[in-house]
Scaffold this motif. Structure first.
Motif: not given
Length: 830
Positions: A708-713, A716-728, A730-733, A738-742
């Motif tokens: 959670e702190p890593v996503l905040e730093i 990217s917290v908002m992007t993650y939540r809108r995509r996955y609607f779940s607790q963070p 590691w694989p999708p994070a 690292l790999a999402d060019e968008s």
């Protein structure tokens, strides 16, 4: 009827002292405003003291926002000492100015003819008009430059003359500046600011504009010979950001439209001067220098100079470059020459000298030295040749020992001294402490060469001392400046160099040439801006959790975050095992405010400001205001700072950096300069993201949740939540980070951007493109779910190894850029 009723300006002038034994620019001996001051004094009275204070503060703010500074060596303010501008201009009537103007143009013509003779036929020396000792004992006479004749024998392209008014109201010449005259840019800055602060008063007095003068100056430089025909390539050579008038150099370069360069940006090949750019070596035809003669060429002049261009004298001798002003022009700056100017004016121009110098006696002549010895108490003694190394000396105020020592020194080397009569400087009103006070004033005027003769700037740079008893008026001694308004006869021209003067111009869309030094600085500006933002986000994430956990020790999320920062070397290594909230708060405070610790907010902000200052000519006024605000927002405050206030400071600084990034993306043309700025940002962000993820996975392996702190730093917290609607998880994070060019914060996005930049850099782009392609391929092949599962369950370090490979590739890319574009080493761009 009372005096106040008869004189509506009386309240403002009531405490202004009557001039006694001196000339006051504003008041007559009867304490009434002079006719050309009446309108301005009445306007100030209508505004009132409160409004005048407001407008004075506004002018100071505008100067600060525009980055106008005057650096004093050894000053505690460093490169950020603000330029001082008084609210009250010096007003000069039209008829008086026309007399001054004629005298200034004559003086410039005379000194130019003297220089042409001294570096040419030397008839003045052979015929005894000038004593040989006056010239050959002067270190400013450059024997290396004898015989070098500039085009049209034009030695002085720009000339500055310091004027003072005697008690009888007559203007006298105090000194000449002929090497690298400073002040034109400050005069223009003063005019722009004061005309904004006092717009109605400026229009009412019909003050003459300055743009015509700068148009003549630019046209003179652009009509000088160019190799290969066409317009000459003109550059402005500055000693660099540590010079006291660097701010003026930046402003003049931008206003005139010429590149600002330093000595290291230029090189001499085959007796020609070239500018080292990313595209290769570009020929230079004209150099406007802002360094004194001796520092311009370490090869033939002063060997310890690091400010000049080795071989510049040789290139000038070959006629392949024009230096403005010509090298060696400083020989006529000596005050000893003043004693000979009336005779020289008669011989060379057949005219009486219109603007007299102070009565001067050069001690290198026996009769004159005898007069000086007899009358030393009434005179001021100065060095004849070396400005700024000692003096002036006032024997009347010296003790017996000091006086005897001075006379002994003068007896030993009389030719090194000159004596001049003492005059009381005129005074001008200065707005100080809510009222007007008289201060001694000196007017620096300027002339520039044109085809028809010398053009005089209508006005100039007025300077005043900060004390009525100060005998020397100097910005180095803490003095201030004034705008100078010459009242026009009729309607005033609205010409501006910022507006087009010709109906048709040739369209240009090619990227402007970028010197290698500038590209290097832009690259590191991007890196430091991103490094500072990353540090701010890390500390803010910590402080927000610390604020919610006051008094509680070792909460899991705070503990994980503290260990994360310890792994990133922000916190001491001991914090990995044990820490307290108080210790963490103290450490964060030091990471924000300490300047003598590597990597703190203020240390990084200092680096950012220093590099930005060297690139001042590359930024718009709006961008510079943002950088100034960032510097202001990170200033420390005394005493203990609450956590909430530290968080607010970090928030404000992040917003400032976001504004700077926005100006970079939306306002900079997509030339090579922008690319190197963005390359620095992308390399730093990629490196920081890799380090953050590696450290987080290391801490995660100990059983503490860091995602959670890593996503905040990483914002990217908002992007993650809108995509996955779940607790963070590691694989999708990791895929997102690292790999999402968008995702503009992801590692892959940075690599993609670097690939695009590499493909558009000049020369040898294949090597850099291969490096970025290898990095993007490495990320694209990664199976993030399997890598995360293996690392967190079996303890292998595949992700860490992959990120280490990426970091190595990024360093290789950075080293390749440095070697190819910044260093001009073995593989040189050509």
């Amino acid at each position: 009827m009372t005096d106040d009723a008869e004189n509506p300006a009386a309240p403002l002038l009531r405490d202004y002292p009557s001039p006694e034994g001196i000339f006051d620019e504003m008041l007559t001996s009867g304490k009434t405003p002079r006719p050309h001051w009446t309108s301005l004094v009445s306007a100030f009275e209508r505004l009132g003291k409160s409004e005048l204070v407001t407008r004075r503060d506004t002018s100071a703010r505008l100067l600060r926002e525009n980055g106008v500074t005057y650096n004093i060596y050894g000053d505690s303010h460093g490169l950020s000492r603000a330029w001082s501008l008084d609210l009250v201009p010096l007003v000069i009537p039209h008829d008086e100015w026309r007399s001054i103007e004629t005298g200034l143009a004559q003086r410039s013509r005379l000194l130019n003819l003297i220089l042409a003779d001294l570096y040419g036929a030397q008839k003045l020396l052979r015929e005894g008009v000038l004593p040989p000792g006056l010239i050959f004992a002067n270190p400013a006479f450059l024997r290396q430059c004898h015989g070098i004749m500039p085009p049209e024998n034009q030695f002085l392209h720009l000339h500055a003359v310091d004027l003072a008014r005697a008690p009888n109201g007559r203007w006298w010449v105090l000194s000449d500046r002929t090497q690298a005259p400073s002040g034109t840019g400050y005069a223009l800055e003063n005019r722009i600011v004061l005309s904004r602060v006092l717009p109605e008063e400026f229009r009412e007095l019909r003050a003459e504009r300055l743009a015509h003068f700068f148009q003549h100056l630019r046209d003179t430089l652009r009509r000088l010979p160019a190799h290969g025909g066409g317009q000459p390539n003109v550059v402005l050579l500055t000693p660099g950001p540590y010079n006291e008038t660097y701010s003026e150099h930046v402003y003049l370069a931008r206003y005139l439209g010429f590149p600002l360069v330093e000595g290291t940006d230029l090189t001499v090949r085959d007796q020609r001067v070239f500018l080292k750019t990313l595209e290769g070596l570009q020929p230079v035809d004209v150099i406007i220098r802002r360094s004194d003669d001796a520092f311009c060429d370490p090869l033939e002049l002063r060997s310890d100079s690091i400010l000049g261009v080795p071989g510049l004298v040789e290139a000038s001798r070959a006629g392949n470059v024009v230096v403005a002003n010509a090298l060696g022009s400083g020989v006529v700056e000596t005050p000893a020459l003043s004693a000979f100017l009336p005779g020289l004016c008669q011989q060379l121009l057949g005219e009486e000298l219109k603007l007299p110098s102070l009565a001067t006696w050069w001690c290198g002549q026996e009769k004159e030295f005898a007069y000086v010895r007899e009358n030393i108490d009434r005179l001021v003694i100065k060095p004849a040749f070396a400005r700024g190394v000692g003096g002036p000396y006032f024997a009347e105020t010296m003790g017996k020992k000091e006086r005897a020592a001075l006379l002994t020194q003068m007896e030993a080397t009389p030719y090194n001294f000159v004596a001049q009569e003492r005059i009381s400087l005129s005074t001008a009103p200065v707005f100080e402490r809510g009222g007007l006070v008289p201060r001694p004033v000196v007017l620096r005027t300027f002339t520039c060469a044109t085809r028809e003769g010398y053009e005089v700037m209508p006005g100039g740079l007025s300077r005043f001392s900060n004390s009525p008893d100060q005998l020397i008026v100097s910005m180095q001694n803490g003095g201030g400046s004034k705008d100078t308004w010459v009242i026009g006869e009729g309607p005033v021209s609205q010409l501006s160099l910022l507006l087009p003067t010709t109906p048709i111009v040739r369209l240009e869309r090619a990227a402007a040439e970028v010197p290698s030094r500038v590209a290097d600085n832009l690259y590191w500006l991007g890196r430091y801006a991103e490094r500072l933002e990353d540090t701010l986000r890390l500390l803010r994430c910590t402080l927000v959790r610390l604020a919610g956990d006051v008094g509680i020790e070792d909460t899991p999320e705070l503990t994980a975050l503290v260990r994360l920062l310890a792994h990133l070397d922000f916190f001491p290594e001991t914090f990995r095992e044990r820490h307290t909230s108080t210790a963490v708060e103290r450490e964060v405070f030091q990471l924000i405010y300490r300047t003598n610790r590597l990597g703190t907010v203020r240390e990084l902000q200092g680096r950012l400001s220093n590099i930005a200052f060297t690139l001042r000519d590359r930024f718009t006024a709006d961008t510079w205001r943002i950088l100034n605000k960032l510097q202001t927002d990170t200033r420390p405050r005394p005493g203990r700072v609450p956590i909430a206030e530290m968080v607010s400071l970090l928030d404000a600084s992040i917003i400032d950096l976001a504004a700077f990034a926005g100006m970079e993306m939306e306002n900079m043309t997509r030339g090579h300069g922008w690319r190197f700025l963005d390359i620095g940002r992308r390399i730093e962000r990629a490196a920081n993201m890799g380090s953050l993820v590696k450290a987080a996975l290391t801490v995660q392996a100990t059983g503490l949740e860091t995602l959670e702190p890593v996503l905040e730093i990483a914002d990217s917290v908002m992007t993650y939540r809108r995509r996955y609607f779940s607790q963070p998880q590691w694989p999708p994070a990791l895929d997102l980070l690292l790999a999402d060019e968008s995702n503009p914060r992801s590692l892959a996005f940075q690599i993609f951007a670097l690939s695009d930049h590499a493909a558009n850099l000049p020369q040898d782009r294949n090597q850099n493109t291969r490096l970025t392609y290898a990095l993007s391929t490495l990320l694209a092949k990664a199976d993030w779910p399997s890598l995360v599962h293996d690392q967190l369950t079996t303890g292998n370090n595949k992700i860490s190894e992959l990120l280490t490979s990426v970091a190595t590739g990024l360093r290789g890319f950075s080293d390749s850029l440095t070697h190819q574009y910044f260093s001009h080493a073995t593989t040189r761009v050509s």
